[in-house]
Enzyme design. Sequence first.
Site, short mmCIF file in Angstrom:
data_model
loop_
_atom_site.label_atom_id
_atom_site.label_comp_id
_atom_site.label_asym_id
_atom_site.label_seq_id
_atom_site.Cartn_x
_atom_site.Cartn_y
_atom_site.Cartn_z
N THR A 44 0.88 -1.19 0.00
CA THR A 44 0.00 0.00 0.00
C THR A 44 0.91 1.24 0.00
O THR A 44 1.38 1.62 -1.06
CB THR A 44 -0.97 0.02 1.21
OG1 THR A 44 -0.23 -0.17 2.42
CG2 THR A 44 -2.01 -1.08 1.08
N LYS A 74 3.88 -6.73 4.20
CA LYS A 74 3.70 -5.31 3.90
C LYS A 74 3.29 -4.61 5.19
O LYS A 74 2.79 -5.26 6.13
CB LYS A 74 2.65 -5.10 2.81
CG LYS A 74 1.25 -5.59 3.09
CD LYS A 74 0.36 -4.67 3.88
CE LYS A 74 0.28 -3.31 3.25
NZ LYS A 74 -0.53 -2.41 4.13
N THR A 85 -2.66 -2.98 9.71
CA THR A 85 -2.72 -3.75 8.44
C THR A 85 -1.33 -4.18 8.09
O THR A 85 -0.66 -3.61 7.27
CB THR A 85 -3.30 -2.84 7.42
OG1 THR A 85 -4.59 -2.59 7.92
CG2 THR A 85 -3.36 -3.45 6.02
N GLU A 118 6.05 4.51 7.69
CA GLU A 118 5.73 5.79 7.07
C GLU A 118 6.60 6.91 7.63
O GLU A 118 6.57 7.19 8.82
CB GLU A 118 4.24 6.10 7.27
CG GLU A 118 3.36 5.22 6.37
CD GLU A 118 1.87 5.35 6.63
OE1 GLU A 118 1.10 4.88 5.79
OE2 GLU A 118 1.49 5.92 7.66
N ASN A 176 -0.09 11.04 6.84
CA ASN A 176 -1.33 10.68 7.53
C ASN A 176 -2.28 11.83 7.75
O ASN A 176 -3.42 11.62 8.15
CB ASN A 176 -0.99 9.98 8.84
CG ASN A 176 -0.44 8.60 8.55
OD1 ASN A 176 -1.16 7.76 8.04
ND2 ASN A 176 0.84 8.40 8.83
N SER A 192 -7.15 12.10 0.91
CA SER A 192 -7.33 13.09 -0.16
C SER A 192 -6.33 12.88 -1.27
O SER A 192 -5.50 11.99 -1.25
CB SER A 192 -7.21 14.49 0.44
OG SER A 192 -6.02 14.60 1.18
#
EC number: 2.3.1.35
Lengths: 476, 476
Positions: free
Chosen positions: B191, B217, B243, B332, B471, B476
Amino acid sequence: MSFFSKRLASTFTMKSVPTKARHNIPLPSSSFPSGFLLGGIHAGVKKKAGVPDLAVILSTSEQPTTAAACFTRNAFKAAPVLVSDEILTKNGGYARAVVVNSGCANAVTGKQGIDDAWAMVKATDSLLSPSASSSKFEHETLVMSTGVIGQNLPISKILAGIESQSPSKKETCVLGSDFKAWELAAQAFMTTDTFPKLRSRVFSIGGVEYRMAGMDKGAGMIHPNMGPASTSFSSGPKQLHATLLGCIMTDAAVSPRSLQSALTYAVDRSFNSISVDGDMSTNDSIYVLANGAASNGRVIDEETDKEGYEIFKKELTDFAADLAKLVVRDGEGATKFVTVTVKGAPSYRDAHNIASRISTSALVKTALYGEDANWGRILAATGSVPLQPTSANTPPPTIDPTKVSVTFLPSDGTSALPVLVNGEPEKVDEVRAKEILTLEDFEIVVDLGMGMDGEAKYWTCDFSYEYVRINGDYRS
Amino acid sequence: MSFFSKRLASTFTMKSVPTKARHNIPLPSSSFPSGFLLGGIHAGVKKKAGVPDLAVILSTSEQPTTAAACFTRNAFKAAPVLVSDEILTKNGGYARAVVVNSGCANAVTGKQGIDDAWAMVKATDSLLSPSASSSKFEHETLVMSTGVIGQNLPISKILAGIESQSPSKKETCVLGSDFKAWELAAQAFMTTDTFPKLRSRVFSIGGVEYRMAGMDKGAGMIHPNMGPASTSFSSGPKQLHATLLGCIMTDAAVSPRSLQSALTYAVDRSFNSISVDGDMSTNDSIYVLANGAASNGRVIDEETDKEGYEIFKKELTDFAADLAKLVVRDGEGATKFVTVTVKGAPSYRDAHNIASRISTSALVKTALYGEDANWGRILAATGSVPLQPTSANTPPPTIDPTKVSVTFLPSDGTSALPVLVNGEPEKVDEVRAKEILTLEDFEIVVDLGMGMDGEAKYWTCDFSYEYVRINGDYRS
């Protein structure tokens, strides 16, 4: 890299941290409790000249002054926490003074730290006028420190500062009882706070009018979990754990036992229900002093004056919540003030645990910053909290996802926006969602729908670039 | 405002997120387990054409293929979690295929979500060649999904994608068994990951050589807490919660019971010991398939082949840790890879809880980003964790602050830097501290000094501006 710099810059420009100055409001001197003398000075803990870093608070009442405290449950309790707990326990809930420094937390400072905290206590003790209690108690001062961990206090500067505040030293003493005096004291509490946090209120019990006023500070390392002082009448486990500092003064007379039980109740529903960053400090402390200067003979006590006690407990809880919310409002980098309400849970404890998790989730908090109605993250946080078993031999209850609802409530009185109803996602009007989420204040309501009345509130803020900046180079 | 923009820009320019591409390494085809056919295609869940979003993994072994799983303990388990758990339980630990989509998590999607997950299972079942197990089990496929919560899958696109991978459809089927096939499958898991996470290893038991390979992942919402599948031989409470997605394949033969117990052990010491942001997902799932293609008649089992089992368990644990660390590495916005070791604790569980809290602390993680040796924050996080009572009637043990030490260990083999020794702060050489903290990899060791051997490791990353950016506007 240049692409990212550009994106970051443009995102940031869209979203600055609002000024919090409007929360710094003048208060009428008539709303402050009588019988207190206080102020704040620059003793030299902080580098910048003139910035208050030492507060002294003295009770001048002729009535006995009772005191209660809630301290951090952190295993690494700072020296001022250990020393104040010892004094309060030894005195059985009596103390007449509080001394506070900012700029250095006096935490993880070994034996020197303990000695320094005692030195602050003794110096402040000698500012007190003799009273009936002087002969009964060896020490009558509680102490608090906030700032960097692992550094020793510049103790001689602090002691000189305290000594300069002897009410007999007219030329150096700044202590007073008007708004300016209270505000100076509140300023001396501040670290990364952007405004002094001072509030006052007037209430009455049985026709007698009392006043309550106090200050607190916060900004970072804010996720308090405080328990009562070790006094023999404390209920619950002896687990002292809180750098949120707060000090509340009232001119009511309250028995030591009842002052502690009212404070413990109030702290759980106020200071223990806020989060800025989910980190619990080694110094969190909340003190309350009740000097009876307006008591007129009535001593509030949960056994002998149940009615008066319940009113006092509610006033103290509401006041503590007001002070606690100011800390969230001024959280490091905060651009939002969000109330998280969890209801329909098996117990208050379950509701409180879930509200705490939602309020601490980095994903929820960055979505709040991004003004994104990302209820999936709220739900994931909710579902990650194990519920408590209701008895030793039964498995804990479980959340039924088909009963759960999530609603966004705007603070401007316009209509609520349900985003999940009984486990089914609603078709969300994104324009309406954006209207609510661009507000500075709003509420998230999670109803577990378990047919039980466990309900709790938490107050939190968002996670912004500014938070990362402040904390990425705090020491430098 | 303009001042702040400038500061932010300058701070950021100093510190960009390093590229992770070097972790995407080619692997020899001979290191992949035999008897698996797999690949990844673009089915159309993700908008961008050509990006793999559907992986299909089939066992072609003539031996029975056993399977085990650990699932999220979140109360809001996604449809693929519920469906896979049901199949695995019904089959008693047998399954021959896995189907995975990225781009949509199929979580909080009600009855439609459950129907969609079953449809993916059935479509994949029909890709399997008939075998001895075909008549015994109604379904032989496990399913996983990752992506946005609360949206339904574009199920017809997914089903068309699965059907196109029938090995009989030569013109559309991309399934294979070489590096390219494994890499395509790994890509379909991604992702916000910046590189596909694929590893393989060769090991031997009793002179027989086996292979193990797998992919996972992560990126965000990474703080897994996964428990075993509901199969009747699961030990511990039935609390399915994870996830992060991962899938490990081996050509060893392992009994269903032992495959599950080895996986549960491995997951606790790998995937359940990592944190990117402290948020637990509704979809976290780890599957392992053992197809016996290289077994040569030996079935690894903890009762009948203890020696083989212990070797297998260790290989699986080390391999799972390798995959788990890749997730942290690619967290991230992560610029650091930090190992947190807690030792000298009363139990593994206490050490694990404390390592988890340090790894999740926003203050610790922003200090890591700022390359600041702020051990005070590490200590505050350590002290905020209540230790577990050792028995029902005794109070929990307490940390003695005068016994605690904190050390920074560089990854480059140079000497360690103690910052706190037996509760006393060291005079820290700030230049040396900076040298260590500017490394991408280092370790923080917290020794509680309680004279007990409870020890646990956690792997975490820092909290950067980039995390907030990703995040703050994910949807968007």
